[in-house]
Design an enzyme around this catalytic site. Structure first.
Site, mmCIF file in Angstrom:
data_model
loop_
_atom_site.group_PDB
_atom_site.id
_atom_site.type_symbol
_atom_site.label_atom_id
_atom_site.label_comp_id
_atom_site.label_asym_id
_atom_site.label_seq_id
_atom_site.Cartn_x
_atom_site.Cartn_y
_atom_site.Cartn_z
ATOM 1 N N LEU A 21 0.568 -1.067 -0.131
ATOM 2 C CA LEU A 21 0.048 0.095 0.157
ATOM 3 C C LEU A 21 0.836 1.263 -0.282
ATOM 4 O O LEU A 21 0.399 2.538 0.189
ATOM 5 C CB LEU A 21 -0.769 -0.104 1.646
ATOM 6 C CG LEU A 21 -2.013 -0.978 2.046
ATOM 7 C CD1 LEU A 21 -2.635 -0.789 3.175
ATOM 8 C CD2 LEU A 21 -3.366 -0.544 0.094
ATOM 9 N N LYS A 71 16.211 -5.787 4.740
ATOM 10 C CA LYS A 71 16.340 -4.690 6.525
ATOM 11 C C LYS A 71 17.487 -5.118 7.333
ATOM 12 O O LYS A 71 18.073 -4.348 7.592
ATOM 13 C CB LYS A 71 15.391 -4.507 7.389
ATOM 14 C CG LYS A 71 13.680 -4.595 6.323
ATOM 15 C CD LYS A 71 13.015 -4.734 7.361
ATOM 16 C CE LYS A 71 12.250 -3.027 8.155
ATOM 17 N NZ LYS A 71 10.935 -3.168 9.235
ATOM 18 N N ASP A 107 10.593 2.771 12.558
ATOM 19 C CA ASP A 107 9.191 1.543 12.486
ATOM 20 C C ASP A 107 9.571 1.833 14.475
ATOM 21 O O ASP A 107 7.953 2.402 14.524
ATOM 22 C CB ASP A 107 10.273 0.621 12.778
ATOM 23 C CG ASP A 107 10.308 -0.743 10.930
ATOM 24 O OD1 ASP A 107 9.289 0.145 10.776
ATOM 25 O OD2 ASP A 107 11.313 -1.040 11.323
ATOM 26 N N ALA A 132 10.520 -11.013 20.176
ATOM 27 C CA ALA A 132 11.238 -10.737 20.510
ATOM 28 C C ALA A 132 12.390 -10.404 19.101
ATOM 29 O O ALA A 132 13.919 -11.227 18.940
ATOM 30 C CB ALA A 132 12.735 -11.417 21.625
ATOM 31 N N GLY A 133 11.222 -11.143 18.049
ATOM 32 C CA GLY A 133 12.756 -11.094 16.576
ATOM 33 C C GLY A 133 12.563 -9.413 16.039
ATOM 34 O O GLY A 133 12.569 -8.633 16.981
ATOM 35 N N GLY A 251 -2.063 -2.053 12.072
ATOM 36 C CA GLY A 251 -0.621 -2.433 11.300
ATOM 37 C C GLY A 251 -0.761 -1.717 10.268
ATOM 38 O O GLY A 251 0.291 -0.669 9.663
HETATM 39 P P1 ATR Z 1 9.589 -9.961 13.228
HETATM 40 O O1 ATR Z 1 10.685 -9.752 12.118
HETATM 41 O O2 ATR Z 1 8.584 -10.229 12.582
HETATM 42 O O3 ATR Z 1 9.684 -9.855 14.109
HETATM 43 P P2 ATR Z 1 11.004 -13.081 13.834
HETATM 44 O O4 ATR Z 1 12.279 -12.055 13.872
HETATM 45 O O5 ATR Z 1 11.197 -13.978 13.361
HETATM 46 O O6 ATR Z 1 9.704 -12.199 12.843
HETATM 47 O O7 ATR Z 1 10.598 -12.724 15.067
HETATM 48 C C1 ATR Z 1 8.796 -14.015 15.111
HETATM 49 C C2 ATR Z 1 8.865 -13.428 16.636
HETATM 50 O O8 ATR Z 1 6.937 -14.029 16.107
HETATM 51 C C3 ATR Z 1 10.196 -13.934 17.298
HETATM 52 O O9 ATR Z 1 9.697 -13.734 18.692
HETATM 53 C C4 ATR Z 1 8.623 -15.363 18.308
HETATM 54 O O10 ATR Z 1 9.675 -15.909 19.278
HETATM 55 P P3 ATR Z 1 9.932 -17.167 18.931
HETATM 56 O O11 ATR Z 1 11.616 -15.628 19.228
HETATM 57 O O12 ATR Z 1 10.326 -17.850 20.557
HETATM 58 O O13 ATR Z 1 10.493 -17.642 17.803
HETATM 59 C C5 ATR Z 1 7.088 -14.445 17.637
HETATM 60 N N1 ATR Z 1 7.050 -16.548 17.567
HETATM 61 C C6 ATR Z 1 6.605 -16.963 15.674
HETATM 62 N N2 ATR Z 1 6.026 -18.297 16.122
HETATM 63 C C7 ATR Z 1 4.827 -17.972 17.247
HETATM 64 C C8 ATR Z 1 3.984 -18.981 18.105
HETATM 65 N N3 ATR Z 1 3.775 -19.501 17.515
HETATM 66 N N4 ATR Z 1 4.034 -18.971 19.581
HETATM 67 C C9 ATR Z 1 4.853 -17.607 20.087
HETATM 68 N N5 ATR Z 1 5.538 -17.044 19.460
HETATM 69 C C10 ATR Z 1 5.810 -16.926 18.570
#
Ligand code: ATR
Length: 289
Positions: A21, A71, A107, A132-133, A251
């Site tokens: 978008l 990124k 962000d 925490a990603g 979002g």
């Molecule tokens: P992004 O760049 O979108 O943050 P990412 O770096 O892959 O993507 O991070 C995904 C986040 O979603 C992480 O915090 C992940 O938790 P983990 O660090 O334990 O992997 C969280 N996440 C993804 N699937 C999940 C689930 N089914 N339940 C809980 N947390 C989830």
């Protein structure tokens, strides 16, 4: 929109980008400001990233937004990173200042602006941040500066602890940061007195739209719930938050406000947020047709 020999070019690089978008939002901003700028969408594969950045320099693009999967990788190809981008370790906005490519991340400031625009001032508040990603990291450095307390809950608790340590290291002792596992027990305990809940996990994202990171029983009318997931914009978490009477941010708000911060970096002019939000909603309605 009239394109001339003086038109300055900005754009978005990522893969996939077809459904973005951002061109609707960013071009609406340029038009409304009466600026001779245009914003284009450029699909760039992982293998072509370096060529794309050389191209930006060679072609004299004024700015780029950067999205998945570039990124983090793009930071290696730039001349300078601003302080927040350095701390976060990722870039979503590039400014070409007379051939010098400078990386920023908008962000965090986008999330903060989205909250303030919706009448929520996070300063002095308790924020519970899920995940925490990359997404969590991007917003945490800005939000931790404002909040009185930030609690990071993540499925993998070690990752939450690492992020909490980084935040404390960079921001000093002032920021009260804690890390815990993402469990019902911790959600219940931390949400009781929280002001703002931010979901920066991918839980609830398409195609698993029936999932939610937070049981609806832990949601309260006084909580502000901000979900960074943008596909769909109304996640199950936001729907349930709305149903209990909580204030919600989605979002789309994030997309508009981080885009507004990018516009300001490229043009030095205040971005017309309202116009951009309207364009985002129109673009969304068009995409659904
Ligand atoms: P992004 O760049 O979108 O943050 P990412 O770096 O892959 O993507 O991070 C995904 C986040 O979603 C992480 O915090 C992940 O938790 P983990 O660090 O334990 O992997 C969280 N996440 C993804 N699937 C999940 C689930 N089914 N339940 C809980 N947390 C989830």
């Amino acid at each position: 929109m009239k394109i001339s020999g003086r038109t300055r070019v900005c754009g978005l690089i990522g893969d996939p980008v077809e459904h973005s978008l951002s061109p609707s939002i960013q071009n609406a901003a340029f038009r409304s400001l009466g600026l001779d700028y245009v914003y284009v969408v450029l699909r760039v594969s992982k293998e072509s990233l370096e060529d794309a950045i050389l191209g930006m320099r060679g072609l004299g693009f004024r700015g780029l937004n950067v999205t998945m999967p570039h990124k983090i990788d793009v930071t290696r190809h730039l001349d300078e990173l601003d302080e927040t981008a350095k701390n976060v370790g990722s870039v979503n906005t590039i400014l070409n200042r007379n051939g010098l490519l400078i990386g920023y991340t908008t962000d965090g400031i986008g999330a903060l602006r989205a909250l303030r625009y919706n009448g929520v001032d996070p300063s002095g508040k308790k924020i519970v941040l899920l995940g925490a990603g990359g997404a969590s990291r991007s917003v945490s450095f800005t939000l931790a500066k404002e909040a009185s307390e930030i609690v990071i809950l993540n499925r993998t608790v070690e990752k939450a602890e690492r992020l909490a340590n980084d935040l404390t290291f960079v921001l000093g002792d002032g920021a009260k940061v804690r890390a815990e596992g993402l469990s019902d027990g911790n959600l219940k305990k931390e949400l009781v007195d929280a002001d703002v809940l931010v979901n920066a996990t991918s839980v609830g994202m398409h195609p698993k739209e029936e999932e939610t990171p937070v049981d609806r029983h832990f949601l309260r009318p006084k909580l502000v719930v901000f979900d960074l997931v943008y596909e769909p914009f109304e996640t199950r978490l936001l729907r349930e938050a709305r149903e209990v009477g909580a204030r919600t941010l989605d979002g789309l708000a994030m997309l508009v406000h981080q885009g507004a911060a990018s516009i300001e970096i490229w043009t030095g002019v205040s971005a017309p947020t309202e116009v951009m939000m309207k364009a985002a909603l129109e673009g969304l309605a068009e995409a659904k047709r």
